[in-house]
Design an enzyme around this catalytic site. Structure first.
Site, short mmCIF file in Angstrom:
data_model
loop_
_atom_site.label_atom_id
_atom_site.label_comp_id
_atom_site.label_asym_id
_atom_site.label_seq_id
_atom_site.Cartn_x
_atom_site.Cartn_y
_atom_site.Cartn_z
N ASP A 1 0.86 -1.18 0.00
CA ASP A 1 0.00 0.00 0.00
C ASP A 1 0.89 1.24 0.00
O ASP A 1 1.65 1.47 0.95
CB ASP A 1 -0.90 -0.02 1.24
CG ASP A 1 -2.01 1.02 1.17
OD1 ASP A 1 -2.11 1.72 0.16
OD2 ASP A 1 -2.78 1.12 2.15
N ASP B 1 -2.89 2.59 -6.01
CA ASP B 1 -1.88 2.65 -4.95
C ASP B 1 -1.78 1.40 -4.08
O ASP B 1 -1.06 1.42 -3.07
CB ASP B 1 -2.14 3.87 -4.05
CG ASP B 1 -3.50 3.81 -3.36
OD1 ASP B 1 -4.34 2.99 -3.76
OD2 ASP B 1 -3.70 4.60 -2.41
N GLU B 2 -2.45 0.32 -4.44
CA GLU B 2 -2.31 -0.89 -3.61
C GLU B 2 -2.55 -2.14 -4.45
O GLU B 2 -3.24 -2.12 -5.47
CB GLU B 2 -3.27 -0.86 -2.41
CG GLU B 2 -4.73 -0.79 -2.78
CD GLU B 2 -5.64 -0.87 -1.55
OE1 GLU B 2 -5.33 -1.65 -0.62
OE2 GLU B 2 -6.65 -0.16 -1.54
#
Length: 352
Positions: free
Chosen positions: A8, A102-103
Site C-alpha cells: 500500500d 496505490d495498492e
C-alpha cells in the site's frame, strides 16, 4: 500454505506531488480542486494530523487546516507512477492483483527472485520503490489476503508488519471487529448489540447463530474472526462495473438531470466498449444536497445493445426516484454493472 503480501503506497497522490515539487515537502498537502463542490482525493500525513481525510469535502479540509496547500489532481501522472510500481512487483511474481492505483496483493508462495521468505520479498519491493521512485510504501505479509491487508496498515507509513501462520491464533482475539471486511457502522452496531466488539468475542458466537442472524455473511464473519480467508490473488481481475459521475456547481432538481444523465451514460458506455465482457445491469446514483446517496438499478431481459438503449434505461431509472420534487441533487452517476462473458448470440449481434 500461501505467502501473501499486500503493498500500500503511503499517501500516494500527495506523496507524488511532494516528490515532484520540493517546496511541498514537510507541508500539509491536500490533493483536491478548491471549491464548495470538491472533495479531497488525498492528504499528506502532515495534513492528516489536522484531521484531513480522503473523500472529505474540500471546504471542510480547508477549515481544519487553513495552511494546507491545495494541489489539483493529476491522474495521468499518478497512473504512470502506479505502472512503475507494478513493474517492480512483477519482477518478483506474476501473481499481482491491483486493487487501485496505490495498492495491490501479491502471491509470492513461489517468487521469481528466489528470495527465501515473503518478508525478504516485501523488503526488496519497498527498497526498490524507495530507491527508484523516491516514494515509500507499507507492506503486510501473511498467509492470506485478509490478514495481509490488515498487516499493511499496522505500521503505516513506511512500515512492514508480518503475521506468521503460527501467530494468527494469538493475533486475532484482540482485533476489533470493525477491521473486518464488510463490518461498517450498521453491522458494527448489530454486533455490538450482541456484546461483540473484538474478534475474540465473535469467535465465541456459534456459527449457526451468526448464519441465522446474518445469512451467508454470518459464515464469512465466523471465518474472518479466526483469521481464515480462502480468497486467491487474481492477477487479471475481470471487469465488474464501469461508471461515470459528476458533481454539479449548483444543486439541481430531478427534472433538470436528463442532459447530465445522457452525458455520463455516453462516457460509461464508451468505457464499457473497451472490454469484451458484457454489462447487464444499469445503475443510477444520486447524491442529494444533504449528502444522502440513492441508487436505482435495472437488469433488462437482455443486456443493453446500444448507447441509445443504455441511455433510455438510465433515464427510466430517474422516474424510480420518489423523493419530494423540492429535493435538490449535488451529484449524479451512471454505471453499467454485473459484467459477464458474452453469450454466443450476443457476440454475433455485436458483429452486425
Amino acid at each position: 500454505m500461501r505467502k501473501i503480501i499486500h503493498v500500500d503506497m503511503d499517501a500516494f497522490y500527495a506523496s507524488v506531488e511532494q516528490r515532484d515539487d520540493p517546496s511541498l515537502r514537510g507541508r500539509p498537502v491536500v490533493v483536491a480542486w478548491r471549491g464548495a463542490r470538491s472533495v479531497v482525493c488525498a492528504a499528506s500525513y502532515e495534513a492528516r494530523t489536522y484531521g484531513v481525510r480522503s473523500a472529505m469535502p474540500a471546504v471542510r479540509a480547508e477549515r481544519l487546516c487553513p495552511d494546507a496547500v491545495f494541489v489539483p489532481p493529476d491522474f495521468t501522472r499518478y497512473r504512470a507512477v502506479s505502472r512503475a510500481v507494478r513493474e517492480i512487483m512483477l519482477r518478483h511474481t506474476d501473481l499481482v492483483e491491483p486493487l487501485s492505483l496505490d495498492e495491490a496483493y501479491l502471491d509470492v508462495t513461489e517468487n521469481k527472485t528466489e528470495l527465501p521468505t515473503a518478508t525478504k520479498v516485501a523488503k526488496a519491493i519497498r527498497e526498490s520503490i524507495r530507491d527508484e521512485l523516491s516514494l515509500t510504501a507499507s507492506a503486510g505479509v501473511a498467509p492470506n489476503k485478509f490478514l495481509a491487508k490488515i498487516a499493511s496498515d499496522w505500521k503505516k507509513p513506511d512500515g512492514l508488519f508480518v503475521i506468521r501462520p503460527e501467530e494468527v491464533a494469538a493475533f486475532m482475539p484482540s482485533l476489533p471487529v470493525a477491521r473486518l471486511p464488510g463490518v461498517g457502522k450498521v453491522m458494527g452496531e448489530k454486533l455490538a448489540a450482541l456484546g461483540v466488539t473484538l474478534c475474540g468475542e465473535l469467535q465465541q458466537v456459534a456459527l449457526g447463530e451468526l448464519e441465522q442472524r446474518f445469512g451467508r455473511y454470518g459464515a464469512r464473519l465466523h471465518q474472518l474472526s479466526q483469521g481464515i480467508d480462502n480468497g486467491r490473488v487474481q492477477p487479471d481481475r475481470p471487469t465488474q462495473s464501469i461508471s461515470a459521475e459528476d458533481t454539479f456547481e449548483q444543486d439541481l432538481p430531478l427534472s433538470e438531470l436528463a442532459p447530465h444523465i445522457e452525458k455520463l451514460a455516453e462516457k460509461a458506455w464508451d468505457a464499457s466498449r473497451k472490454t469484451p465482457r458484457v454489462g447487464r445491469t444499469v445503475v443510477l446514483k444520486l447524491k442529494t444536497a444533504d449528502f444522502r446517496i440513492l441508487t436505482r438499478s435495472y437488469t433488462p431481459p437482455t443486456p443493453p445493445a446500444s448507447l441509445e438503449s443504455f441511455v433510455g434505461f438510465a433515464l427510466q431509472l430517474r422516474a424510480k426516484v420518489e423523493l419530494d420534487d423540492a429535493t435538490r441533487y449535488r451529484l449524479v452517476g451512471v454505471g453499467l454493472g454485473n459484467f459477464s462473458e458474452p453469450e454466443p448470440a450476443e457476440s454475433q449481434s455485436e458483429l452486425f
